[in-house]
Write an enzyme that holds these catalytic residues in place. Structure first.
Site, PDB file in Angstrom:
ATOM      1  N   ALA A 114       0.856  -1.043  -0.115  1.00 48.41           N
ATOM      2  CA  ALA A 114      -0.116   0.048  -0.083  1.00 48.41           C
ATOM      3  C   ALA A 114       0.882   1.229  -0.055  1.00 48.41           C
ATOM      4  CB  ALA A 114      -0.933   0.026   1.186  1.00 48.41           C
ATOM      5  N   SER A 115       0.603   1.962  -0.913  1.00 48.43           N
ATOM      6  CA  SER A 115       1.762   3.083  -1.157  1.00 48.43           C
ATOM      7  C   SER A 115       1.542   4.208  -0.265  1.00 48.43           C
ATOM      8  CB  SER A 115       1.505   3.873  -2.423  1.00 48.43           C
ATOM      9  OG  SER A 115       1.583   2.947  -3.667  1.00 48.43           O
TER      10      SER A 115
END
Length: 383
Positions: free
Chosen positions: A89-90
């Site tokens: 998840a950025s």
């Protein structure tokens, strides 16, 4: 979430737009993370974090402005300190910067490459409506996780299990195509499936260095042309991974390299400033490097390996560990003299006033990629 949005606003230099703030509040980040995640520890080693056993640490990671690893080893092995990140998840700041760069309007249709846990797709669906968002994920386990997360939070964009490099022609042309994984080459399907005047936004990396967002505008002739925003680091698209592991995969016992010397300090081109390496990556194309410590080799403290991505040509440059070194031993093998190419690229960079990422651009056509400096007319084929 409000504290995180405040941090994101500081990163952006202005308040998060109201439409994205509402989307983030409707789809909180923690609802899209698996119960088990991996966080970077000392020396960038990953340590697992389980929501059930470490809820405080887990929630702190969910609302920190940092990337969170959501899968290691392509899901095949879930333990061990040497796990390789395969999905994440950025960092929220990058998520909202990219959403902002897409410049979306109601009614636009978006193709997302790399669904991951579904968080970004949820934000897009909240803004544009489910029918206008298509997202593709290559990993079957992540597809199921994303679908479950999206459904639990009231969203139903089209989630496709498949190879994102092929795009999704069924709903084309799209107004926007956005990738949440980096690429070394832009699949032309993305250009071809975006309407004229539309945008393709993708994290870029070269074999030499990772970093840079590329925003392409699609012309009437089917060419994508644009410049870089130098801030991003994403996982490479799985179909573009490199299998070689320097040096053992390229320097074979039967190779008889040529020997020479160089005045160019290997540290000036590898692990140098980001701006330098970014420029070199666009001149060198298919070259990459790795450092190797040589404690058992006399008068050699560190060796820099440079090779073509196919492993057909390589060079090794020896540094003796002293500040006084003026010459460095060079060993080269293969049809290409790759260290000579590195020297020429570095000299080009100096001759052009040490350009940074903001002066570079890329044009993508059916025939290939053209890198350029300052203007598309000043271009060269990217190998």
């Amino acid at each position: 979430m409000r504290g995180l949005l405040h941090t994101v606003s500081h990163f952006l230099g202005h308040e998060v737009a109201a439409e994205w703030r509402m989307a983030a509040e409707a789809a909180p980040r923690h609802r899209f993370l698996p119960n088990r995640i991996w966080l970077s520890g000392d020396n960038d080693r990953l340590t697992s974090c389980d929501r059930e056993h470490e809820p405080d640490r887990w929630f702190a990671a969910a609302y920190a402005d940092k990337p969170v690893v959501t899968q290691i080893n392509d899901g095949e092995e879930q333990d061990g300190p040497d796990g390789l990140p395969s999905s994440s998840a950025s960092a929220p700041s990058i998520v909202f910067r990219m959403l902002e760069l897409l410049d979306l309007s109601p009614g636009m249709r978006v193709l997302e490459i790399g669904t991951g846990t579904g968080f970004n797709a949820a934000l897009l669906a909240h803004r544009l409506g489910d029918a206008n968002v298509t997202t593709i994920e290559i990993d079957p386990a992540m597809v199921e996780l994303a679908r479950s997360n999206l459904k639990a939070n009231g969203y139903a964009p089209t989630v496709v299990h498949g190879d994102g490099s092929l795009g999704r022609s069924i709903k084309a042309p799209y107004d926007r195509v956005v990738a949440t994984c980096s690429v070394k080459r832009i699949p032309y399907a993305w250009i071809n499936q975006t309407q004229s005047g539309g945008t393709v936004l993708v994290p870029w990396e070269s074999p030499w260095i990772c970093g840079g967002l590329l925003r392409l505008t699609i012309d009437d002739d089917g060419t994508g042309t644009g410049r870089y925003i130098p801030e991003s680091a994403f996982m490479l698209m799985r179909t573009q991974r490199l299998d070689l592991r320097l040096f053992r995969d390229v320097a074979l016992e039967e190779h008889v390299p040529t020997e020479s010397t160089t005045m160019l300090n290997p540290w000036a081109v590898a692990d140098s400033a980001f701006e330098t390496q970014f420029a070199l990556g666009h001149r060198l194309g298919d070259l990459w490097y790795a450092w190797h410590q040589n404690p058992d080799v006399e008068n050699v403290a560190t060796r820099l390996w440079v090779a073509t991505t196919d492993g057909g040509s390589w060079a090794a440059v020896d540094w003796d560990g002293t500040e006084e070194a003026q010459q460095y031993a060079v060993w080269q093998h293969g049809p290409r003299q790759v260290w000579n190419e590195v020297e020429a690229a570095h000299q080009w960079w100096l001759d052009n006033d040490r350009p940074g990422p903001d002066r570079f651009g890329l044009s993508v056509t059916p025939e290939g990629h053209i890198a350029w400096l300052d203007h598309p007319a000043n271009g060269w084929p990217l190998q």
